[in-house]
Motif scaffolding. Structure first.
Motif, PDB file in Angstrom:
ATOM      1  N   ALA A 174      75.279  54.606 -17.414  1.00 40.61           N
ATOM      2  CA  ALA A 174      74.099  54.662 -19.025  1.00 40.61           C
ATOM      3  C   ALA A 174      74.299  53.451 -19.225  1.00 40.61           C
ATOM      4  N   LEU A 175      72.979  52.879 -19.711  1.00 34.90           N
ATOM      5  CA  LEU A 175      72.211  51.569 -20.478  1.00 34.90           C
ATOM      6  C   LEU A 175      73.626  51.857 -21.314  1.00 34.90           C
ATOM      7  N   GLU A 176      73.844  51.737 -22.147  1.00 34.23           N
ATOM      8  CA  GLU A 176      74.296  51.816 -23.188  1.00 34.23           C
ATOM      9  C   GLU A 176      75.647  52.337 -23.225  1.00 34.23           C
ATOM     10  N   ASP A 177      75.795  52.174 -22.157  1.00 33.70           N
ATOM     11  CA  ASP A 177      77.503  52.370 -21.879  1.00 33.70           C
ATOM     12  C   ASP A 177      77.557  50.948 -22.059  1.00 33.70           C
ATOM     13  N   VAL A 178      77.125  50.269 -20.417  1.00 33.49           N
ATOM     14  CA  VAL A 178      76.612  49.113 -19.032  1.00 33.49           C
ATOM     15  C   VAL A 178      76.516  47.751 -20.889  1.00 33.49           C
ATOM     16  N   GLU A 179      75.757  47.774 -22.206  1.00 36.64           N
ATOM     17  CA  GLU A 179      75.636  46.488 -22.760  1.00 36.64           C
ATOM     18  C   GLU A 179      76.769  47.049 -23.442  1.00 36.64           C
ATOM     19  N   ASP A 180      77.499  48.016 -23.624  1.00 34.94           N
ATOM     20  CA  ASP A 180      79.228  48.495 -24.570  1.00 34.94           C
ATOM     21  C   ASP A 180      79.971  47.156 -23.898  1.00 34.94           C
ATOM     22  N   GLU A 181      80.171  46.940 -22.818  1.00 33.92           N
ATOM     23  CA  GLU A 181      80.427  47.340 -22.017  1.00 33.92           C
ATOM     24  C   GLU A 181      80.670  44.994 -21.795  1.00 33.92           C
ATOM     25  N   ALA A 182      79.305  44.936 -21.419  1.00 31.96           N
ATOM     26  CA  ALA A 182      78.478  43.775 -21.193  1.00 31.96           C
ATOM     27  C   ALA A 182      79.086  43.197 -22.705  1.00 31.96           C
ATOM     28  N   ARG A 183      79.478  43.596 -23.943  1.00 34.66           N
ATOM     29  CA  ARG A 183      78.846  43.123 -25.076  1.00 34.66           C
ATOM     30  C   ARG A 183      80.454  42.248 -25.633  1.00 34.66           C
ATOM     31  N   LEU A 184      80.824  43.159 -24.854  1.00 36.93           N
ATOM     32  CA  LEU A 184      82.945  42.934 -25.194  1.00 36.93           C
ATOM     33  C   LEU A 184      83.443  41.669 -24.366  1.00 36.93           C
ATOM     34  N   ASN A 185      82.502  41.570 -23.497  1.00 40.11           N
ATOM     35  CA  ASN A 185      82.647  40.260 -22.660  1.00 40.11           C
ATOM     36  C   ASN A 185      81.688  39.396 -22.642  1.00 40.11           C
ATOM     37  N   GLY A 186      81.197  38.990 -24.329  1.00 43.16           N
ATOM     38  CA  GLY A 186      80.797  37.668 -25.008  1.00 43.16           C
ATOM     39  C   GLY A 186      79.282  37.995 -23.864  1.00 43.16           C
ATOM     40  N   LEU A 187      78.572  38.810 -23.582  1.00 46.65           N
ATOM     41  CA  LEU A 187      77.209  39.153 -23.005  1.00 46.65           C
ATOM     42  C   LEU A 187      76.652  39.966 -23.582  1.00 46.65           C
ATOM     43  N   ALA A 188      74.801  39.137 -24.635  1.00 48.39           N
ATOM     44  CA  ALA A 188      74.414  40.106 -25.455  1.00 48.39           C
ATOM     45  C   ALA A 188      73.307  40.859 -24.508  1.00 48.39           C
ATOM     46  N   LEU A 189      72.359  41.677 -24.640  1.00 50.68           N
ATOM     47  CA  LEU A 189      71.178  42.149 -24.131  1.00 50.68           C
ATOM     48  C   LEU A 189      70.273  41.319 -24.525  1.00 50.68           C
ATOM     49  N   GLN A 190      69.398  40.688 -23.257  1.00 51.78           N
ATOM     50  CA  GLN A 190      68.340  39.778 -23.573  1.00 51.78           C
ATOM     51  C   GLN A 190      67.254  40.683 -23.304  1.00 51.78           C
ATOM     52  N   ARG A 191      67.225  41.658 -22.327  1.00 51.10           N
ATOM     53  CA  ARG A 191      65.665  41.739 -22.508  1.00 51.10           C
ATOM     54  C   ARG A 191      65.448  42.974 -21.319  1.00 51.10           C
ATOM     55  N   VAL A 192      64.852  44.716 -20.858  1.00 48.85           N
ATOM     56  CA  VAL A 192      64.851  45.600 -20.515  1.00 48.85           C
ATOM     57  C   VAL A 192      64.265  45.634 -20.109  1.00 48.85           C
ATOM     58  N   ASP A 193      63.429  45.558 -18.982  1.00 47.95           N
ATOM     59  CA  ASP A 193      62.151  45.453 -17.824  1.00 47.95           C
ATOM     60  C   ASP A 193      62.144  46.782 -16.887  1.00 47.95           C
ATOM     61  N   GLU A 194      61.215  47.531 -17.290  1.00 48.97           N
ATOM     62  CA  GLU A 194      60.367  48.585 -16.821  1.00 48.97           C
ATOM     63  C   GLU A 194      60.225  48.362 -15.216  1.00 48.97           C
ATOM     64  N   LEU A 195      60.693  48.614 -13.570  1.00 46.06           N
ATOM     65  CA  LEU A 195      59.684  48.187 -12.648  1.00 46.06           C
ATOM     66  C   LEU A 195      59.727  50.070 -12.507  1.00 46.06           C
ATOM     67  N   PRO A 196      59.041  49.193 -11.393  1.00 41.01           N
ATOM     68  CA  PRO A 196      58.762  50.666 -10.226  1.00 41.01           C
ATOM     69  C   PRO A 196      59.308  51.171  -9.870  1.00 41.01           C
ATOM     70  N   ALA A 197      59.295  52.583  -9.581  1.00 38.24           N
ATOM     71  CA  ALA A 197      60.253  53.368  -8.738  1.00 38.24           C
ATOM     72  C   ALA A 197      61.356  53.983 -10.057  1.00 38.24           C
ATOM     73  N   ASN A 198      60.712  54.605 -11.503  1.00 36.81           N
ATOM     74  CA  ASN A 198      62.183  54.171 -12.397  1.00 36.81           C
ATOM     75  C   ASN A 198      63.437  53.706 -12.318  1.00 36.81           C
ATOM     76  N   ASN A 199      62.990  51.958 -11.929  1.00 32.25           N
ATOM     77  CA  ASN A 199      63.872  51.293 -12.225  1.00 32.25           C
ATOM     78  C   ASN A 199      64.831  50.346 -13.269  1.00 32.25           C
TER      79      ASN A 199
END
Length: 207
Positions: A174-199
């Motif tokens: 889940a992107l939200e879980d990854v974002e929460d874990e990133a925040r705990l380590n001093g990393l802020a979500l900057q951007r999310v790009d939708e790329l081909p093949a549902n990635n």
């Protein structure tokens, strides 16, 4: 993962790497620094490393992988490409102590690892990125993600079920879980790009 071997029997080749390399490169051109050293985690066959090093010549590319077979392939691609800005691969397992050569990267890239590894690997990647990246350095992650508790496509749901059947600790995160874990380590979500093949191409910034 589909793979084939070029005629030398060492260089692995994956159809997915050929399909997704251009969209990923487009994102990398937008977010990577103009110069510096990019540490690629879980480089796999090594095809991405060659392609990105060739198209981003002002950056030094440092591939890595925990698997010996993958590292042989990466090294063979490196020799074949003969690019001055592409280094030999590091033996790097994100959940184990990282080698000294992984210190102080300008940016980190990780393609298609999170869903084929345990959650502890994602945690380790985010923890080390928070420790090692410079201020305003980026971590770029590519792959399938869930959003809002839902898969973004029925094909992703089927893929997730297959992954979990193969190994219960694998699965689309889940992107939200990854974002929460990133925040705990001093990393802020900057951007999310939708790329081909549902990635998604997900970019975190170290603050």
């Amino acid at each position: 993962m589909e793979e084939s071997e070029p005629s030398d029997g060492v260089r692995l080749s994956t159809p997915a790497a050929k399909r997704n390399r251009e969209p990923i490169l487009t994102l990398l051109r937008k977010v990577l620094p103009a110069s510096g050293r990019v540490l690629e985690i879980a480089s796999g066959s090594g095809e991405h490393s060659v392609y990105f090093a060739e198209h981003l010549p002002a950056l030094t590319w440092q591939p890595s992988d925990p698997g010996e077979r993958a590292r042989r392939s990466i090294a063979a691609w490196q020799r074949h490409a003969a690019l001055a800005n592409l280094h030999l691969p590091l033996a790097l397992d994100v959940t184990q102590p990282w080698p000294d050569d992984a210190d102080e990267p300008s940016a980190i890239l990780c393609i298609n690892m999170l869903h084929i590894s345990p959650w502890a690997a994602t945690q380790a990647l985010l923890r080390e990125a928070g420790r090692r990246l410079p201020e305003d350095g980026v971590l770029v992650v590519y792959g399938p993600f869930m959003r809002g508790g839902e898969h973004t496509a029925s094909s992703n749901a089927a893929f997730d079920a297959d992954l979990r059947q193969r190994d219960p600790v694998w699965g689309i995160r889940a992107l939200e879980d990854v974002e929460d874990e990133a925040r705990l380590n001093g990393l802020a979500l900057q951007r999310v790009d939708e790329l081909p093949a549902n990635n998604l191409g997900v970019v975190f910034l170290r603050r």
